[in-house]
Design a protein around this motif. Structure first.
Motif, PDB file in Angstrom:
ATOM      1  N   LYS A   9      15.855  16.398  45.616  1.00 39.84           N
ATOM      2  CA  LYS A   9      17.274  16.412  45.972  1.00 39.84           C
ATOM      3  C   LYS A   9      17.659  17.782  46.528  1.00 39.84           C
ATOM      4  O   LYS A   9      18.330  17.881  47.572  1.00 39.84           O
ATOM      5  CB  LYS A   9      18.112  16.075  44.734  1.00 39.84           C
ATOM      6  CG  LYS A   9      19.596  16.420  44.848  1.00 39.84           C
ATOM      7  CD  LYS A   9      20.283  16.201  43.522  1.00 39.84           C
ATOM      8  CE  LYS A   9      21.710  16.727  43.524  1.00 39.84           C
ATOM      9  NZ  LYS A   9      21.816  18.197  43.635  1.00 39.84           N
ATOM     10  N   GLU A  13      18.946  18.602  50.315  1.00 37.62           N
ATOM     11  CA  GLU A  13      20.286  19.183  50.493  1.00 37.62           C
ATOM     12  C   GLU A  13      20.213  20.485  51.290  1.00 37.62           C
ATOM     13  O   GLU A  13      21.084  20.769  52.114  1.00 37.62           O
ATOM     14  CB  GLU A  13      20.940  19.409  49.132  1.00 37.62           C
ATOM     15  CG  GLU A  13      21.422  18.118  48.481  1.00 37.62           C
ATOM     16  CD  GLU A  13      22.069  18.346  47.125  1.00 37.62           C
ATOM     17  OE1 GLU A  13      22.886  17.508  46.708  1.00 37.62           O
ATOM     18  OE2 GLU A  13      21.736  19.373  46.467  1.00 37.62           O
ATOM     19  N   TYR A  21      28.352  17.072  56.975  1.00 40.50           N
ATOM     20  CA  TYR A  21      27.777  16.101  56.046  1.00 40.50           C
ATOM     21  C   TYR A  21      28.114  16.433  54.599  1.00 40.50           C
ATOM     22  O   TYR A  21      28.371  17.583  54.239  1.00 40.50           O
ATOM     23  CB  TYR A  21      26.249  16.047  56.188  1.00 40.50           C
ATOM     24  CG  TYR A  21      25.767  15.849  57.603  1.00 40.50           C
ATOM     25  CD1 TYR A  21      26.355  14.912  58.451  1.00 40.50           C
ATOM     26  CD2 TYR A  21      24.715  16.615  58.111  1.00 40.50           C
ATOM     27  CE1 TYR A  21      25.914  14.735  59.749  1.00 40.50           C
ATOM     28  CE2 TYR A  21      24.262  16.443  59.421  1.00 40.50           C
ATOM     29  CZ  TYR A  21      24.875  15.512  60.234  1.00 40.50           C
ATOM     30  OH  TYR A  21      24.439  15.338  61.519  1.00 40.50           O
ATOM     31  N   THR A  22      28.090  15.407  53.787  1.00 36.28           N
ATOM     32  CA  THR A  22      28.242  15.584  52.354  1.00 36.28           C
ATOM     33  C   THR A  22      27.172  14.761  51.648  1.00 36.28           C
ATOM     34  O   THR A  22      26.736  13.728  52.163  1.00 36.28           O
ATOM     35  CB  THR A  22      29.647  15.146  51.873  1.00 36.28           C
ATOM     36  OG1 THR A  22      29.774  15.389  50.479  1.00 36.28           O
ATOM     37  CG2 THR A  22      29.880  13.665  52.145  1.00 36.28           C
ATOM     38  N   THR A  23      26.731  15.203  50.474  1.00 37.22           N
ATOM     39  CA  THR A  23      25.691  14.484  49.739  1.00 37.22           C
ATOM     40  C   THR A  23      26.208  14.079  48.360  1.00 37.22           C
ATOM     41  O   THR A  23      27.090  14.735  47.788  1.00 37.22           O
ATOM     42  CB  THR A  23      24.421  15.341  49.563  1.00 37.22           C
ATOM     43  OG1 THR A  23      24.746  16.533  48.835  1.00 37.22           O
ATOM     44  CG2 THR A  23      23.843  15.722  50.911  1.00 37.22           C
ATOM     45  N   ARG A  24      25.638  13.002  47.852  1.00 41.58           N
ATOM     46  CA  ARG A  24      26.027  12.510  46.520  1.00 41.58           C
ATOM     47  C   ARG A  24      24.787  11.974  45.808  1.00 41.58           C
ATOM     48  O   ARG A  24      24.115  11.081  46.322  1.00 41.58           O
ATOM     49  CB  ARG A  24      27.088  11.415  46.661  1.00 41.58           C
ATOM     50  CG  ARG A  24      27.678  10.967  45.322  1.00 41.58           C
ATOM     51  CD  ARG A  24      28.918  10.112  45.514  1.00 41.58           C
ATOM     52  NE  ARG A  24      28.634   8.842  46.160  1.00 41.58           N
ATOM     53  CZ  ARG A  24      28.971   8.541  47.407  1.00 41.58           C
ATOM     54  NH1 ARG A  24      29.575   9.440  48.171  1.00 41.58           N
ATOM     55  NH2 ARG A  24      28.681   7.355  47.925  1.00 41.58           N
ATOM     56  N   LEU A  32      19.846   9.522  46.668  1.00 41.63           N
ATOM     57  CA  LEU A  32      20.674  10.564  47.279  1.00 41.63           C
ATOM     58  C   LEU A  32      21.362   9.958  48.490  1.00 41.63           C
ATOM     59  O   LEU A  32      20.721   9.410  49.381  1.00 41.63           O
ATOM     60  CB  LEU A  32      19.819  11.760  47.710  1.00 41.63           C
ATOM     61  CG  LEU A  32      20.597  12.937  48.319  1.00 41.63           C
ATOM     62  CD1 LEU A  32      21.471  13.606  47.267  1.00 41.63           C
ATOM     63  CD2 LEU A  32      19.633  13.955  48.934  1.00 41.63           C
ATOM     64  N   ARG A  33      22.690  10.046  48.505  1.00 40.15           N
ATOM     65  CA  ARG A  33      23.491   9.506  49.605  1.00 40.15           C
ATOM     66  C   ARG A  33      23.929  10.652  50.509  1.00 40.15           C
ATOM     67  O   ARG A  33      24.471  11.655  50.027  1.00 40.15           O
ATOM     68  CB  ARG A  33      24.717   8.784  49.030  1.00 40.15           C
ATOM     69  CG  ARG A  33      25.732   8.304  50.052  1.00 40.15           C
ATOM     70  CD  ARG A  33      25.348   7.017  50.681  1.00 40.15           C
ATOM     71  NE  ARG A  33      26.353   6.545  51.639  1.00 40.15           N
ATOM     72  CZ  ARG A  33      26.121   5.588  52.527  1.00 40.15           C
ATOM     73  NH1 ARG A  33      24.944   4.986  52.563  1.00 40.15           N
ATOM     74  NH2 ARG A  33      27.064   5.212  53.368  1.00 40.15           N
ATOM     75  N   ILE A  34      23.653  10.525  51.815  1.00 42.79           N
ATOM     76  CA  ILE A  34      24.091  11.520  52.797  1.00 42.79           C
ATOM     77  C   ILE A  34      25.082  10.850  53.726  1.00 42.79           C
ATOM     78  O   ILE A  34      24.775   9.815  54.324  1.00 42.79           O
ATOM     79  CB  ILE A  34      22.906  12.091  53.603  1.00 42.79           C
ATOM     80  CG1 ILE A  34      21.846  12.683  52.661  1.00 42.79           C
ATOM     81  CG2 ILE A  34      23.377  13.153  54.579  1.00 42.79           C
ATOM     82  CD1 ILE A  34      20.678  11.788  52.420  1.00 42.79           C
ATOM     83  N   GLU A  35      26.297  11.426  53.860  1.00 44.01           N
ATOM     84  CA  GLU A  35      27.351  10.795  54.652  1.00 44.01           C
ATOM     85  C   GLU A  35      27.969  11.774  55.643  1.00 44.01           C
ATOM     86  O   GLU A  35      27.986  12.985  55.409  1.00 44.01           O
ATOM     87  CB  GLU A  35      28.474  10.273  53.739  1.00 44.01           C
ATOM     88  CG  GLU A  35      28.080   9.148  52.816  1.00 44.01           C
ATOM     89  CD  GLU A  35      29.246   8.700  51.954  1.00 44.01           C
ATOM     90  OE1 GLU A  35      30.261   9.451  51.878  1.00 44.01           O
ATOM     91  OE2 GLU A  35      29.159   7.615  51.354  1.00 44.01           O
ATOM     92  N   THR A  44      21.338   6.062  52.371  1.00 43.56           N
ATOM     93  CA  THR A  44      20.984   6.270  50.967  1.00 43.56           C
ATOM     94  C   THR A  44      19.467   6.325  50.841  1.00 43.56           C
ATOM     95  O   THR A  44      18.768   5.442  51.325  1.00 43.56           O
ATOM     96  CB  THR A  44      21.534   5.130  50.089  1.00 43.56           C
ATOM     97  OG1 THR A  44      22.963   5.094  50.226  1.00 43.56           O
ATOM     98  CG2 THR A  44      21.185   5.360  48.623  1.00 43.56           C
TER      99      THR A  44
END
Length: 267
Positions: A9, A13, A21-24, A32-35, A44
């Motif tokens: 992760k 990141e 971008y933002t990650t969750r 890991l979700r990248i949006e 995802t």
């Protein structure tokens, strides 16, 4: 040092650090979700799958993943036309659990295939592709039948190189061109009939993930066990898993089967 989900992760990141971008991180699902911040569209990633590829191929696996993510995020922010790009439209196989609409609620164009699989349609963009949604189809005044015919025709133009492995007197044909449409080759009737003509026993077919098609010439009971093990291994390691159940191919029909160890499968 052993690679963990948290370490992977952090690596991703760092490689994807961008103000756009933002990650969750989802600890329970190990994803890991990248949006994109402006649209909330994104991808995802299943971290265990990436760790497996990293353990096999090292940094190259991460490089390829990052390129794929960035390309996917890039195309999500653009609009595309189908007319003029007819030669770049192909069918893609997905599981029946695959979402039928995008995160932005656009309904995807698809066609039922088997009890385990569906056919979606992709506009090939070179390094990546865009799944065709209903709005794209309506903009061209196309029908499902039209795009299916176009995609199927293009599929037949692809090369069908394979690797043949013989294990315990059973033959296994592996199609892994890595062009994004390996599993799609299950829709090429002439290819299936060609391989069937080479087979001495019962023909079984598997599409465990997007990047492989396996056709097995099962000549003894051990062959079923081997196919089940191979299919499950590929299914757990694939970037886009499809189904862990193989199919019996008979009279041009595909029937999903569940293989019991050391026994010929029952439908």
């Amino acid at each position: 040092m052993k690679m963990t989900s948290l370490k992977m992760k952090q690596i991703l990141e760092e490689r994807l650090s961008d103000s756009n971008y933002t990650t969750r991180f989802n600890r329970e699902q190990d994803t890991l979700r990248i949006e994109r911040k402006n649209t909330r569209q994104g991808v995802t990633i299943k971290l265990p799958n990436i760790i497996g590829k990293f353990n096999e191929r090292g940094e190259q696996a991460i490089d390829e993943l990052v390129d794929h993510i960035l390309e996917s995020l890039k195309i999500m922010n653009q609009s595309y036309q189908l007319k003029g790009n007819e030669k770049n439209i192909f069918p893609v196989i997905r599981s029946t659990s695959f979402p039928t609409e995008t995160k932005s609620a656009e309904k995807l164009v698809y066609k039922d295939h088997t009890a385990e699989t569906r056919i979606f349609y992709a506009l090939d963009l070179g390094k990546s592709y865009r799944l065709v949604d209903e709005t794209m189809l309506e903009n061209e005044s196309w029908t499902l039948k039209q795009i299916d015919e176009i995609a199927t025709f293009n599929l037949r133009s692809l090369e069908n190189d394979y690797k043949l492995d013989r294990v315990a007197d059973n033959d296994f044909y592996f199609f892994a061109k890595q062009d994004g449409y390996d599993a799609s080759r299950i829709l090429n009737d002439s290819l299936l009939e060609e391989i069937e003509g080479k087979c001495k026993g019962e023909v079984a077919i598997a599409v465990p993930h997007q990047d492989v098609l396996i056709i097995a010439d099962i000549q003894n009971k051990t062959g079923y066990d081997i196919l089940a093990q191979i299919t499950m291994k590929f299914f757990t390691e694939g970037r886009i898993p499809i189904t862990s159940l193989p199919f019996i191919y008979e009279e041009k029909k595909l029937t999903p089967i569940f293989i019991l160890a050391k026994n010929k499968p029952e439908n």
